[in-house]
Design an enzyme around this catalytic site. Structure first.
Site, PDB file in Angstrom:
ATOM      1  N   HIS A  69       0.706  -1.132   0.214  1.00 37.65           N
ATOM      2  CA  HIS A  69      -0.130   0.058   0.007  1.00 37.65           C
ATOM      3  C   HIS A  69       0.931   1.191   0.042  1.00 37.65           C
ATOM      4  O   HIS A  69       2.060   1.316   0.470  1.00 37.65           O
ATOM      5  CB  HIS A  69      -1.256   0.005   1.199  1.00 37.65           C
ATOM      6  CG  HIS A  69      -0.292  -0.006   2.274  1.00 37.65           C
ATOM      7  ND1 HIS A  69      -0.113   1.211   3.122  1.00 37.65           N
ATOM      8  CD2 HIS A  69      -0.057  -1.131   3.452  1.00 37.65           C
ATOM      9  CE1 HIS A  69       0.441   0.900   4.370  1.00 37.65           C
ATOM     10  NE2 HIS A  69       0.482  -0.438   4.661  1.00 37.65           N
ATOM     11  N   ASP A  95      -0.081   4.460   1.164  1.00 35.90           N
ATOM     12  CA  ASP A  95      -0.544   5.465   2.107  1.00 35.90           C
ATOM     13  C   ASP A  95       0.146   5.139   3.360  1.00 35.90           C
ATOM     14  O   ASP A  95       0.741   3.950   3.584  1.00 35.90           O
ATOM     15  CB  ASP A  95      -2.103   5.362   2.508  1.00 35.90           C
ATOM     16  CG  ASP A  95      -2.543   3.993   3.166  1.00 35.90           C
ATOM     17  OD1 ASP A  95      -2.032   3.157   2.574  1.00 35.90           O
ATOM     18  OD2 ASP A  95      -3.169   4.203   4.078  1.00 35.90           O
ATOM     19  N   GLU A 135      -4.880   1.665   2.827  1.00 32.40           N
ATOM     20  CA  GLU A 135      -4.877   0.471   3.865  1.00 32.40           C
ATOM     21  C   GLU A 135      -4.830   0.835   5.303  1.00 32.40           C
ATOM     22  O   GLU A 135      -5.433   0.002   6.220  1.00 32.40           O
ATOM     23  CB  GLU A 135      -3.654  -0.423   3.608  1.00 32.40           C
ATOM     24  CG  GLU A 135      -3.444  -1.763   4.088  1.00 32.40           C
ATOM     25  CD  GLU A 135      -2.766  -1.733   5.542  1.00 32.40           C
ATOM     26  OE1 GLU A 135      -2.850  -2.849   6.270  1.00 32.40           O
ATOM     27  OE2 GLU A 135      -2.246  -0.695   5.862  1.00 32.40           O
TER      28      GLU A 135
END
Length: 410
Positions: free
Chosen positions: A79, A81, A176
């Site tokens: 992910h 983020d 996520e």
């Protein structure tokens, strides 16, 4: 792979990609797409001609098979983020070259020190290059280390076509960290049979089990009255919320549990005299444990409310994710191939249960069985976050060994 994975991490962490739990959009922050665009360009440069980012910030790409064998299509996922727990704006990574032991004092906030007494894994890092922040931000190795390791492995495989492998899918997700990483993933478009998230911690640890998780929201309507004339009338919603929190069992909290123990954890409280809102998360490795804790919490709340006859309460449970082991146990080859790859990378595999969740939890129940592989990161979600270059190289090497194992055993 010696310098590539470090170069990539340093390039990625300076791009602010924090997600926002208060946003209903996906991605929750448009800035996550800033890293996405960089990754798409890099994937295209590596020859993955179908690399693209969708409207939700998810990135898809394919490394075609170079073997005549029929090999299951596997996916590697991370992910983009970073967690909203601590700022990720204006990250200034620092590399401690050839670490020789001792505490690491951070340069931007010198009150922050990565102490060996609190981070004993540092004892295994002598001679390594340790990447930290300056102490004023997160590093974002969760999960940009995973992204860098996948990208480095892809680069290595494209540069070494003699390494035989089946079709490999790449997936980078958004959000996520706020529990929405898999919400907008198109499993059919991805086209993989199995997947592996690169989102773990200590080198050698592979995760085939996560918590099961629910969220609880309690809304309280109290009785408002001017404090000068409130005797026998006022029922302060803030105090009601406080009573509920105060009665939570102290031995069922994150700070008092470990191993396979679950917990009840208040994450947010807001309110005024007439109304209050409580958010909690419930965690356990078995679903029965979740239900028991939710029943306990509801019982506590109802008992508190019985002392406030003029007030009312609503109690809402929302499923968040479930223990991926329920799915993975039906596909033993996924873990056996991974364990073999870890050994080939020169490590002793340790199967672990995560006291948390990953994209793999959701993806497994969406039809894409998905255990979790180490990235080498430590102290995630903290300004004391750190990671070793050499450990990241081992993670990238594990990916390469894993695709070789799948091809050999096909």
């Amino acid at each position: 792979m010696a310098d590539t994975v470090l170069d990539r991490l340093l390039r990625y962490v300076v791009i602010d990609t924090q997600s926002d739990p208060d946003s209903s959009a996906q991605p929750s922050t448009e800035k996550q797409k800033d890293l996405g665009r960089v990754l798409v360009t890099e994937l295209l440069t590596l020859g993955l001609s179908d690399a693209h980012m969708d409207e939700h910030g998810n990135i898809y790409a394919t490394l075609p098979a170079n073997t005549d064998k029929t090999v299951p299509v596997i996916c590697f996922c991370s992910h983009v983020d970073t967690a909203p727990d601590f700022t990720g704006t204006n990250v200034k990574p620092n590399v401690v070259r050839n670490y020789q032991g001792g505490d690491i004092q951070l340069t931007g906030d010198v009150s922050r020190i990565i102490k060996v007494s609190e981070h004993p894994d540092l004892k295994q890092q002598i001679g390594h290059d340790i990447i930290t922040t300056d102490g004023t931000t997160l590093l974002g190795a969760d999960d940009k280390a995973g992204v860098a390791e996948i990208m480095t492995a892809v680069q290595f495989l494209t540069a070494n076509p003699e390494i035989r492998h089946g079709t490999i899918k790449i997936l980078f997700t958004t959000d996520e960290e706020i529990g929405r990483g898999a919400d907008k993933v198109d499993i059919a478009k991805l086209g993989a049979a199995f997947a592996y998230t690169m989102d773990g911690g200590r080198i050698g640890e592979v995760d085939d089990e996560t918590f099961s998780a629910d969220g609880v929201e309690i809304d309280i309507l109290g009785v408002a009255q001017h404090p000068g004339t409130s005797k026998g009338v006022m029922e302060n919603a803030i105090k009601i919320a406080g009573d509920i929190i105060a009665r939570l069992p102290k031995d069922l909290a994150p700070e008092t549990t470990a191993g396979r123990q679950g917990f009840i954890h208040p994450t947010d409280v807001s309110g005024s005299m007439d109304k209050a809102h409580l958010k909690l998360i419930i965690r356990d490795f078995v679903n029965d444990g979740l239900r028991e804790k939710e029943a306990m919490l509801k019982g506590i709340a109802e008992e508190v409310m019985s002392s406030y006859p003029g007030s009312t309460m609503s109690f809402k449970v929302t499923e968040q994710y479930r223990n991926m082991k329920e799915v993975l146990d039906g596909h033993p080859e996924i873990m056996s191939n991974l364990v073999e790859a870890v050994r080939r990378a020169g490590l002793e595999p340790v199967t672990n249960s995560i006291r948390g969740g990953t994209d793999g939890s959701r993806l497994s129940f969406m039809g894409l069985p998905c255990p979790n592989i180490y990235t080498g990161g430590h102290s995630y979600h903290s300004p004391l976050e750190w990671i070793s270059r050499q450990d990241m190289e081992k993670s990238a090497e594990t990916i390469v060994e894993l695709v070789k194992v799948w091809e050999e055993r096909a």
